[in-house]
Write a protein that holds these residues in place. Structure first.
Motif, short mmCIF file in Angstrom:
data_model
loop_
_atom_site.label_atom_id
_atom_site.label_comp_id
_atom_site.label_asym_id
_atom_site.label_seq_id
_atom_site.Cartn_x
_atom_site.Cartn_y
_atom_site.Cartn_z
N LYS A 154 36.00 37.36 34.57
CA LYS A 154 36.93 36.91 35.61
C LYS A 154 37.65 38.14 36.13
N THR A 155 38.01 38.08 37.37
CA THR A 155 38.87 39.15 37.89
C THR A 155 40.30 38.62 37.86
N ILE A 156 41.16 39.38 37.26
CA ILE A 156 42.56 38.96 37.27
C ILE A 156 43.40 40.04 37.93
N SER A 157 44.41 39.58 38.62
CA SER A 157 45.33 40.51 39.30
C SER A 157 46.73 40.23 38.82
N PHE A 158 47.40 41.27 38.50
CA PHE A 158 48.78 41.10 38.05
C PHE A 158 49.55 42.38 38.29
N VAL A 159 50.85 42.27 38.11
CA VAL A 159 51.66 43.46 38.24
C VAL A 159 51.86 44.03 36.84
N LEU A 160 51.37 45.22 36.63
CA LEU A 160 51.51 45.84 35.33
C LEU A 160 52.48 47.01 35.44
N GLU A 178 38.57 43.21 35.48
CA GLU A 178 37.62 42.20 35.04
C GLU A 178 37.86 41.95 33.56
N VAL A 179 37.92 40.70 33.19
CA VAL A 179 38.08 40.40 31.76
C VAL A 179 37.10 39.30 31.35
N ASP A 180 36.77 39.29 30.08
CA ASP A 180 35.96 38.20 29.57
C ASP A 180 36.82 36.95 29.44
N THR A 184 47.66 35.42 23.67
CA THR A 184 47.64 35.15 25.11
C THR A 184 46.26 35.47 25.65
N LEU A 185 45.63 34.51 26.30
CA LEU A 185 44.37 34.81 26.96
C LEU A 185 44.64 35.78 28.09
N ALA A 186 43.76 36.74 28.26
CA ALA A 186 43.96 37.73 29.32
C ALA A 186 44.09 37.04 30.67
N SER A 187 43.33 35.96 30.85
CA SER A 187 43.36 35.28 32.16
C SER A 187 44.75 34.73 32.49
N LYS A 188 45.57 34.53 31.46
CA LYS A 188 46.92 34.02 31.71
C LYS A 188 47.81 35.04 32.42
#
Ligand SMILES: Cc1cc2nc3c(=O)[nH]c(=O)nc-3n(C[C@H](O)[C@H](O)[C@H](O)COP(=O)(O)OP(=O)(O)OC[C@H]3O[C@@H](n4cnc5c(N)ncnc54)[C@H](O)[C@@H]3O)c2cc1C
Ligand code: FES
Ligand code: FES
Lengths: 716, 157, 278
Positions: free
Chosen positions: B2-8, B16-18, B62-66
């Motif tokens: 999955k591609t996830i976007s967040f403010v880090l 991209e994360v599994d 926490t799932l990375a997708s979260k």
């Protein structure tokens, strides 16, 4: 002057930035991952190992067994008796059998789950009392690992002349070090063909030698580096991941990483020794101790690790820090099929402190004496004879610690029902017991004109790097910290021995002083002290090759007599008194340590903030030991049921630093790491007695044990 | 994947994360943020703490997708302006750091506390770090550091 | 390391329901504080449906005097929520004692209920508030009392295709209400015992008593006979002693004698004494 100042730790900046590279952080994605397949049985013959399914898995590189060990398959800090990988027989649940190496962690772990092992169970020796009687031998030489005695005077006669005699049994359980960072490391072959291992460890030179023996290569071809280490407390003294990593690198010729999960860590390293202690104390009506007789039975698990060390140290510390004319101690360690017990902060002394401090309170109660007064009366002081008849010539500040506590003790007031106060005292011999335990280091200069300290001391969080730099600065008479530290690497340092037994400030500190003295003489000759800049001295010297100044120290001790343990096993002792206020909820059995006053004679506090940090941390561990921590094989093998104290379990702590200078130590310093923990559990147990009338003789006094005892007491 | 976007740590990030990847794994393995530590993997130690929308969470659970669409902070954020945060200064000065393995998680919980409560008392501080174990310090110098930093932050305001 | 699964993030209730009905072996994840631990230990699902961000599950409403709490609300929110503190003090207290700050920021009330641990802290308070769970699937919607949903430790009658949407509770006003809990350390430890209570007294009489006991029997329960005995009774030591005797009897009837009762029953007795005496 740097001594006595709160110099900030040299490692703190990286740690608050999050950039410090712990062993867990060294991995990169091209490394192979190795993990260990462990025994699921406490005692069994291995009938068959089928690794075909594991090997068939895509991405599995190697499955290594004892057959793949080119050198000796035995290691051990004191004696070489423990297999790196089991050969035909397993002696405890969790014993390593195979190392599985895969291209990723996922694959290696999956493959290790596919290995099938057929066992034929043997009788499980589940405690030392069974071990004593059983015909089943865990090792050919019998189930008794060690028996040490302390004999001074005539205990029998001493009891005859006593007005009161108190006799009780105490017991303690396995404790896990539970450092926040589990065991981890990486390894690779460098351009010279040497095997390099970087890990989370307390002793690089020892591990270098063990790896060399394992692989049958010269130690010079092994380099061990200490990564930033997330705690040790004794649990990172024995070889764990380092051996497996080296073996995997040897066979795969590729970089390898290992990281234990918390569950693996619980299975994969040693524990504090459970001790059963039968303790008899005699005293006169005046409170003077007349005789002590102690019978210690310990469970060391199936391999030695530090079992003999604990057996002896517990014996020589059995009386506590008091003058006792007649002493008879029998300390025995038995093999069992339980977890391997080894070194943990205090080496058996915290367990004994529970016993001697409880006994002393009972004597005091019987003769109607105040607990503080009876301690003052019997306290070891300058000129006293210890249980091994060692004369304490200097730096024996127990009385000063008692006096430090005295105003708080005298002013104590119970805060309603459930409130109580207890005292605990201790003494602790700094360094190893009656054997040589040297430390070496060397100093040189950089061409740019700075002093360079090469140190093999492993700072595991206690702050030795900073303390040694402070010592060096003052020993050289430097006005600012113009020192580069080269540390924790067997290629660039001399053997400083282990970070254990509270020895690094005292012993390695003296080695630094020794080297500094030589450098100082040189600098004197070069005119440094009459104003010539170091830069110039170094520039000139660089042409001829920069000089190297080696330092060495081995504390003067004598080997204990094999029959009576009489002698001077330590060059110096640390002393402490803790006073703890508890609150016990009689309805729920919950005991809360509310407030602690902790007075420590450290000889000299090189760094007061560090000393306090050790005291606070020691108190926390003492709270855990007293009230909640208990490793039960098969049950409490992760943090969801092995409880460590949280911030909410911590008492308020007031640290009182006593400085009775030790003339043989660096600027008068001794040590504090282990002493900080030792008397705390005893003080808590004495406070529980004061609060509830119930005397707890088994640790931990968790809520259930305490509530059951309170209920039993009600019926009585 | 999955591609996830967040403010880090204040910066927009996409990775991209599994599907079965934890936020802890994604931060450490994919983004190289090794200040987020694993100490237990089951929510029982706190060394993996990150801030999700300024509240402490265990990244191991926490799932990375979260993280998608959220604001994630790790300890790097505290000094992202190039100077140490008063909390970091205070941790160094008060001797709050021993082995340092718990330190990033402790700092983040302290930071989150001070956002909500500029004037925390001893109990607030204890509670704020009560989901983070420290085996070395006995927490006392950590609590002192947080108290001292709170004073400094108050003055700065 | 987690087993392989595919994950989807539901943006709406509808979306969650349709995935639940179409996917083969799906599992809902909310805060993940129970599920992630189980999956790490080896539990496998084909799909994990993340409902933590579903707006419908994050709301609290008051209708007809009953309070409806979205299932994805976290313990942290509930413990500080003004309507909860006002209407269900024991629930606010219990949620405030769950795990650690991080666990409370992550864990949800829905997850706590659906996981159905004997030690779940929210359950005893919800029992005394006569909680009713709203369970929805693509085709159905049913309202089931909490007591009927939990059928065994860690087992509920929630169908795999169902979503727990919300929990409805009866507000209690004018009660002396609270939650007492015992654990092996000061915080961040599973309850060894939990007691939710709401007591109304008037002129030396108990006018209403609601009790629920957790971590003692396979499922948290309400000792209804004890409540009936006390309702309307004069408040005195004799009746309190009798009530406690009955409560302990009932527990032994439910579970037989367990080794842990050597500890738990005397503690429960002491707590009930304190609670009933007030
Ligand atoms: C360290 C730690 C400490 C803890 N301490 C406590 C404690 O003190 N007291 C306590 O009671 N609990 C405690 N727990 C357990 C846990 O945190 C709680 O049960 C929490 O409320 C679970 O909520 P969650 O959202 O994280 O659940 P999840 O893990 O997301 O889900 C749990 C289960 O519920 C199901 N589920 C979740 N939401 C729904 C829904 N809307 N519809 C249908 N099914 C759903 C999931 O499929 C799963 O089976 C602790 C857990 C940990 C890891
Ligand atoms: S790793 Fe321990 S809480 Fe996440
Ligand atoms: S400093 Fe070592 S765990 Fe906190």
């Amino acid at each position: 002057m740097f001594i006595g100042q709160d110099i900030t730790r040299v490692d703190a900046l990286d740690k608050v930035l999050g950039t410090a590279a712990f062993a867990h952080d060294l991995k990169n994605n091209t490394m192979l991952f190795a993990c260990v397949v462990r025994s699921s049985r406490p005692h069994a013959m291995i009938r068959k190992i089928d690794a075909s399914a594991a090997l068939a898995l895509d991405g599995v590189v190697k499955v290594l067994s004892h057959k793949d060990i080119p050198g000796e398959n035995l290691f051990g800090a004191i004696k070489k008796d423990q297999p790196f990988l089991a050969e035909g027989r397993v002696r405890y649940k969790g014993e390593a059998i195979l190392v599985v190496v895969g291209v990723t962690e996922e694959i290696a772990r999956k493959a290790s789950g596919l290995v099938e092992i057929e066992y034929e169970d043997l009788e499980y020796i589940s405690d030392p009392f069974l071990s004593m009687r059983s015909a089943i031998l865990i090792h050919d030489g019998g189930n008794l690992l060690s028996h040490r005695k302390v004999i001074k005077g005539d205990a029998g006669k001493g009891f005859e002349s006593s007005d009161v005699v108190v006799e009780n049994t105490y017991s303690t359980t396995w404790i896990d070090h539970a450092y926040m960072e589990t065991e981890a490391g990486i390894g690779y072959t460098d351009e010279r063909g040497h095997i390099v291992v970087a890990s989370s460890t307390q002793n690089i030179h020892y591990k270098m030698k063990e790896i060399a023996r394992l692989l049958a290569i010269p130690p010079e071809q092994v380099r061990v580096v200490q990564a930033t280490t997330g705690g040790g407390f004794g649990g990172k003294l024995d070889v764990t991941v380092e051996g497996y990593i080296a073996l995997a690198v040897y066979h795969t010729k590729r970089p390898v990483v290992m990281r234990y999960t918390r569950e693996e860590s619980f299975l994969g390293h040693t524990k504090r020794h459970p001790l059963y202690i039968e303790y008899k104390t005699g005293a006169g009506k005046d409170g003077n101790l007349t005789a002590v007789e102690v019978n210690i039975i310990g469970d060391t698990g199936p391999y030695i690790s530090y079992g003999e060390t604990v057996c002896l140290r517990a014996a020589v510390h059995a009386t506590g820090p008091y003058e006792v004319p007649n002493v008879l101690v029998n300390s025995r360690m038995f093999y069992t099929n339980n977890p391997v017990s080894g070194a943990m902060r205090g080496f058996g002394v915290p367990q004994l402190a529970l016993a001697h401090e409880s006994q002393l309170d009972e004597i005091a109660e019987r003769i109607g004496m105040d607990p503080l007064d009876i301690r003052m009366k019997n306290a070891l002081k300058r000129g006293s004879l210890t249980a091994t008849s060692q004369v304490l010539h200097h730096s024996a500040g127990l009385l000063e610690t008692l006096k430090g506590i005295e105003p708080f003790w005298r002013a104590r007031r119970k805060q309603g029902p459930g409130s109580g106060f207890g005292l605990g005292c201790m003494y602790y011999g700094i360094g190893n017991t009656g054997i040589s335990n040297p430390s070496s280091c060397y100093l040189t200069f950089t061409p740019e004109g700075r002093v360079e300290m090469h140190s093999g001391v492993c700072d595991i969080g206690q702050g030795s790097d900073t303390v040694l730099l402070q010592i060096l600065c003052d020993a050289l008479g430097m006005e600012e910290m113009g020192i580069d530290l080269v540390r924790g690497d067997t290629d660039t340092s001399l053997d400083a021995g282990s970070t254990s037994a509270s020895r690094q400030t005292y012993i390695s500190g003296m080695a630094v002083c020794n080297a500094a003295q030589k450098m100082r003489e040189y600098l004197e000759g070069q005119g440094y002290y009459s104003g010539k800049p170091l830069k110039d001295i170094c520039r000139e010297a660089a042409e001829k090759g920069l000089p190297v100044f080696k330092g060495h120290f081995d504390p003067p001790t004598t080997a204990p007599d094999p029959e009576t343990s009489q002698g001077a096993p330590y060059a110096t002792y640390a002393f402490a008194t803790h006073m703890t206020e508890v609150h016990v909820d009689e309805v729920t059995g919950v005991c809360k340590a509310v407030k602690v006053h902790a007075a420590h004679d450290v000889g000299r506090a090189i760094n007061v903030s560090n000393v306090k940090g050790q005291i606070y941390g020691g108190v926390a561990m003492g709270v855990g030991l007293a009230l909640m921590e208990e490793f039960i094989p098969g049950k409490t093998e992760s943090f969801d049921n092995y409880y460590l104290p949280t911030s909410m379990d911590m008492p308020e702590v007031e640290a009182i630093v006593v400085e009775d200078r030790e003339p043989t130590g660096p600027f008068g310093a001794k040590g504090v790491g282990e002493p900080a923990l030792i008397p705390q559990a005893a003080a808590i147990v004495n406070a529980i007695k004061d609060a509830t009338g119930v005397r707890m003789r088994q640790l931990p006094c968790d809520i259930e044990r305490l509530k059951l005892a309170l209920e039993k007491n009600k019926i009585k | 994947m999955k591609t996830i976007s967040f403010v880090l740590n204040g910066k927009k990030t996409s990775i991209e994360v599994d599907d079965n990847e934890t936020l802890l794994g994604a931060l450490r393995e994919r983004l190289g943020i090794t200040s987020v530590k694993e100490g237990c993997g089951i929510g029982e130690c706190g060394t993996c703490t990150v801030l999700v929308d300024d509240e402490p969470h265990y990244s191991c659970l926490t799932l990375a997708s979260k993280a998608n669409g959220r604001d994630i902070k790790t300890v790097e954020y505290l000094s992202s302006s190039g100077v140490l945060h008063p909390l970091q200064e205070a941790f160094i000065k008060s001797g709050a750091v021993q082995c340092g393995y718990c330190t990033p998680g402790m700092l983040l919980c302290a930071y989150s506390l001070l956002l909500k409560n500029a004037d925390p008392d001893a109990r607030d501080i204890k509670e704020a770090i009560s989901g983070n174990l420290c085996r070395c310090t006995g927490y006392i110098q950590i609590e002192e550091a947080i108290k001292n930093a709170a004073e400094i932050c108050k003055c700065d305001r | 390391m987690l087993p392989k699964f595919a994950s989807v993030i539901a943006k709406t209730r509808e979306e969650a329901l349709s995935w639940l009905s179409s996917l083969e072996n799906p599992r809902i994840i909310a805060g993940g504080t129970d599920l992630m631990v189980k999956m790490r230990a080896g539990k496998q699902y084909s799909h994990v449906i993340d409902v933590a961000g579903v707006p419908e599950l994050l709301t609290m409403t008051e209708t007809d005097g009953r309070l409806s709490v979205g299932s994805a609300m976290t313990h942290a929110r509930l413990s500080t929520s003004e309507p909860i503190i006002r209407n269900a003090r024991s629930l606010a207290l219990a949620c405030g004692l769950v795990g650690s700050p991080q666990i409370r920021n992550m864990g949800t009330i829905g997850g706590n209920l659906a996981n159905a641990s004997p030690a779940a802290d929210s359950i005893p308070p919800l029992l005394i508030h006569d909680a009713v769970l709203v369970l929805e699937s693509k085709e159905t919607r049913r309202r089931v009392p909490l007591e009927e949903v939990i059928v065994a430790p860690y087992v509920t009658s929630i169908d795999r295709k169902e979503l727990l949407g919300s929990v409805e509770i009866n507000p209690l006003r004018g009660y002396r209400e609270g939650y007492r809990r015992v654990a092996k350390r000061a915080t961040w430890a599973i309850s060894r015992l939990g007691v939710a209570f709401a007591i109304k007294e008037d002129k030396g009489r108990f006018t209403d008593v609601k009790l629920a006991i957790g971590s003692c029997t396979p499922m948290p329960f309400r000792p209804k006979k004890v409540e009936d005995l006390l309702k309307g009774a004069e408040k005195n030591e004799a009746i309190i002693t009798e009530a406690i005797r009955m409560a302990l009897e009932e527990i032994k009837l439910i579970s037989g004698i367990r080794p842990s009762y050597a500890y738990k029953l005397p503690v429960l007795k002491g707590i009930l004494e304190e609670v009933l005496r007030g």
